[in-house]
Design an enzyme around this catalytic site. Sequence first.
Site, PDB file in Angstrom:
ATOM      1  N   ARG A  99     -79.226-107.393  39.337  1.00  0.00           N
ATOM      2  CA  ARG A  99     -78.348-106.954  38.262  1.00  0.00           C
ATOM      3  C   ARG A  99     -79.169-106.638  36.997  1.00  0.00           C
ATOM      4  NH1 ARG A  99     -73.966-104.876  39.529  1.00  0.00           N
ATOM      5  NH2 ARG A  99     -73.207-105.276  37.421  1.00  0.00           N
ATOM      6  N   VAL A 101     -79.037-107.792  34.031  1.00  0.00           N
ATOM      7  CA  VAL A 101     -79.470-108.992  33.324  1.00  0.00           C
ATOM      8  C   VAL A 101     -80.685-109.611  34.015  1.00  0.00           C
ATOM      9  CG1 VAL A 101     -77.909-110.552  34.568  1.00  0.00           C
ATOM     10  CG2 VAL A 101     -78.675-111.149  32.274  1.00  0.00           C
ATOM     11  N   GLY A 322     -71.835-106.170  30.609  1.00  0.00           N
ATOM     12  CA  GLY A 322     -71.618-107.611  30.499  1.00  0.00           C
ATOM     13  C   GLY A 322     -72.798-108.400  31.049  1.00  0.00           C
ATOM     14  N   GLU A 323     -72.481-109.629  31.516  1.00  0.00           N
ATOM     15  CA  GLU A 323     -73.491-110.498  32.141  1.00  0.00           C
ATOM     16  C   GLU A 323     -74.622-110.894  31.190  1.00  0.00           C
ATOM     17  OE1 GLU A 323     -74.892-108.167  35.430  1.00  0.00           O
ATOM     18  OE2 GLU A 323     -72.868-107.686  36.072  1.00  0.00           O
ATOM     19  N   GLY A 324     -74.416-110.752  29.888  1.00  0.00           N
ATOM     20  CA  GLY A 324     -75.462-111.102  28.933  1.00  0.00           C
ATOM     21  C   GLY A 324     -76.490-110.012  28.721  1.00  0.00           C
TER      22      GLY A 324
END
Length: 357
Positions: A99, A101, A322-324
């Site tokens: 991903r 991130v 998203g996901e930081g």
Amino acid sequence: MSSLNLDDFTDLIERPDGGVRRDAEARRECQVVPPGALGRLDELGEWLAAAQSAVPVRPVERPRAVLFAGDHGIAELGVSARPAGSAGELVREVLEGGRPVSVLARRLGVPVRVVDMSLDCDPESLPAEVSGHRVRRGGGRIDIEDALTPEEAEAAFRAGMAVADEEADSGTDLVVLGDVSVGGTTAAGVLVAALCGTDASVVTGRGGLPIDDLAWMRKCAAIRDGLRRARPVLGDQLQLLATVGGADLTAMTGFLLQAAVRKMPVILDGVVSAACALVGQRVAFRAPDWWLASHDSGEPGQAKALDRMALEPLLSQGVTVGEGTGALLALPLVQAAAALAAELPESSADKAVTAAE
């Protein structure tokens, strides 16, 4: 009756040290580059010095990305571009390094911690350190039922606090906070609309994986229905999170407040972390002084929440995944601000004055 009293956070959370911040400002005035010439990096360096209670500011050497994960029952209504109950697949991709991130974290040398609060999958399919805090499998459909029972909400909130304590005790000096969820932006939209007193259409965005117009209309209707259920419990933040939040958002709120108690700075990611921060502000008005807004994702709910907390995003790259991810993008900026504040030498004129004295 719950033994968790959120009012205690008002007394436990102090603001970053104002005296240290003034010392950092005075030090900055003596450096070779004039104050203001570095733009917001000056402000960032001074904020970090106050958070650390240290002049010169220390480098950020042990950051950590913490991602709270959960599936939301509202996703059954087709409010997300991803299938309901599929957040567990995203978590596995994060853990396997596939991903955004994961890529950024590898490049920046930042460990990633994923905390499963309510994924709709077999907990044994995930590492024990990921699923150890789970309070339930999936979440209630917030348009017609509560996301959590009161007992589950308290357990999730305490889990978030425990994770914050674990990070602070392990020496983490800054947290990049994000979520891995399906349906999470819908729950976040309800929280923001309820706390800001706005209509559903004002906060309804397209989500991490953008949805089409029909899905947007379904999402707007879901937020409207959730908002009707949220308004009667606005005076009780834990009940609000139980009614329309979910285990991951409840844990993130507990994490944010306990991080402020422990004086551990946090970089917020997108609309989900912003919504949790907004709930945290309602609990303890000083808490947002410990948080940074990383980026403007383009989500209207995020913009509304950050405006209410007077937090200005550091970046504007339109990152919605998203996901930081957006928060990780802002981390090098914070580290650069710390380095400049600590390592720029004094100007020759100031050195001459000091010598004469």
